[in-house]
Write an enzyme that holds these catalytic residues in place. Structure first.
Site, PDB file in Angstrom:
ATOM      1  N   HIS A 193     -14.521  19.305 -10.288  1.00  0.00           N
ATOM      2  CA  HIS A 193     -15.317  19.864 -11.510  1.00  0.00           C
ATOM      3  C   HIS A 193     -16.292  19.238 -11.066  1.00  0.00           C
ATOM      4  CE1 HIS A 193     -16.037  16.896 -15.008  1.00  0.00           C
ATOM      5  NE2 HIS A 193     -15.186  18.267 -15.729  1.00  0.00           N
ATOM      6  N   SER A 194     -17.682  19.743 -11.902  1.00  0.00           N
ATOM      7  CA  SER A 194     -19.348  19.740 -12.099  1.00  0.00           C
ATOM      8  C   SER A 194     -19.482  19.217 -11.139  1.00  0.00           C
ATOM      9  CB  SER A 194     -18.846  18.052 -12.903  1.00  0.00           C
ATOM     10  OG  SER A 194     -20.306  17.568 -13.896  1.00  0.00           O
ATOM     11  N   MET A 195     -20.109  18.335 -10.749  1.00  0.00           N
ATOM     12  CA  MET A 195     -20.734  17.778  -9.361  1.00  0.00           C
ATOM     13  C   MET A 195     -20.276  17.867  -8.072  1.00  0.00           C
ATOM     14  SD  MET A 195     -22.069  14.209  -7.444  1.00  0.00           S
ATOM     15  CE  MET A 195     -21.440  13.643  -7.213  1.00  0.00           C
TER      16      MET A 195
END
Length: 318
Positions: free
Chosen positions: A120-122
């Site tokens: 997720h995300s980073m």
């Protein structure tokens, strides 16, 4: 911690979720896991200033539906400086590509073969770089509300360097303490998290202050006070950014099956990333769900089904 009567807090059956850790050369990484540890791992990687608890709702969904990922051992890692993992050594910083090195060390420690990664995300950006540089270690890659990398024009290289160095000089570890409710509100102010999901992440992000201070607050009728566990150095600015051309080159070297799941109210960078990076990928599945940036916490039933179907197809095609 937070009284469940004060919120719609998720009720997570922690009896089916294990706390585990991995001792690397210079730091120990914490994680949570569910399933049979003798089965092949699925590694879950969280986003910036989140922690492994952001995958607790998904784990809860998996443990409730025994037919979902029944042959997998699902591991959600705390990145260095996040959650219960160690902070980097004195004098070190949190360079983006150092997280890739952490994954290489983790795989070596566990002697893992190519495995499935959900990020997720980073965490999705790190996993993308890892899959590009070490394709033999990644069986499949599921990206959640993130596609591509945070890039900057090459003309801004000097500006980025100056900004990053100055941010390190200004960084001072905060000694401020606060109640859990205050921490949850602060987390919600900078994200689209629902209160029950913010509670999960915040609870793993806090450490109680010294007992004598807590005794004093208890005598005064106040709540227990906490501080953030996360390393204050995480908030410094990167000294460099990839150029778009560099980012596209990395993405073009991802050879494993790739799945993108994102929220219709999530990050704008996903749509931008699809415009800039999708032509670099030949084996891509895209699903848009109703939700925000933390759609993996909001749509656990749909996500677990999509994940199970995606991994099953890969298994049958091998």
């Amino acid at each position: 911690m937070t009284d469940p009567e004060k919120s719609n807090e998720c009720l997570i059956d922690v009896s089916k979720i294990d706390e585990i850790s991995y001792k690397l050369d210079d730091l120990t990484l914490a994680a949570i896991a569910c399933g049979n540890k003798d089965h092949q791992p699925v590694l879950c990687l969280h986003g910036y200033l989140d922690n492994a608890a952001s995958f607790l709702p998904l784990m809860q969904q998996i443990t409730q539906e025994r037919n979902l990922l029944a042959d997998k051992y699902v591991i959600a890692l705390d990145w260095p400086g996040h959650g219960h993992s160690d902070h980097r050594n004195v004098g070190a910083h949190y360079h983006f590509f150092d997280y890739v090195s952490d994954l290489v060390a983790l795989f070596k420690l566990n002697n893992w073969p190519a495995i499935d990664i959900v990020a997720h995300s980073m965490g999705a950006m790190v996993a993308s770089a890892f899959a590009a540089a070490f394709p033999e270690k990644v069986k499949s890659l599921t990206l959640i509300d993130s596609f591509g990398f945070i890039c900057a024009p090459v003309e801004e290289t000097t500006k980025q360097l100056r900004h990053g160095v100055l941010s390190r000089i200004k960084t001072v570890k905060s000694s401020r303490s606060f109640t859990e409710d205050t921490a949850v509100k602060a987390r919600m102010n900078v994200s689209d998290l629902q209160i029950d999901h913010a509670n999960l992440i915040v609870q793993r992000s806090l450490v109680a202050v010294k007992p004598e201070l807590n005794r004093k607050t208890a005598e005064e009728g106040a709540s227990t006070l906490y501080r953030w566990r996360s390393d204050s150095r995480l908030r410094t600015v990167s000294l460099y950014r990839l150029s778009l051309v560099q980012g596209q080159q990395l993405f073009s070297d991802i050879s494993c099956p790739l799945q993108l799941i994102y929220g219709d109210k999530g990050m704008d960078m996903v749509n931008t990333g699809l415009e800039q990076y999708s032509s670099c990928i030949t084996n891509l599945t895209i699903t848009k769900l109703d939700g925000g940036h933390h759609v993996h916490m909001e749509q656990t039933q749909e996500l677990s089904s999509l994940l199970s179907e995606f991994l099953s197809k890969i298994k049958t095609s091998v």
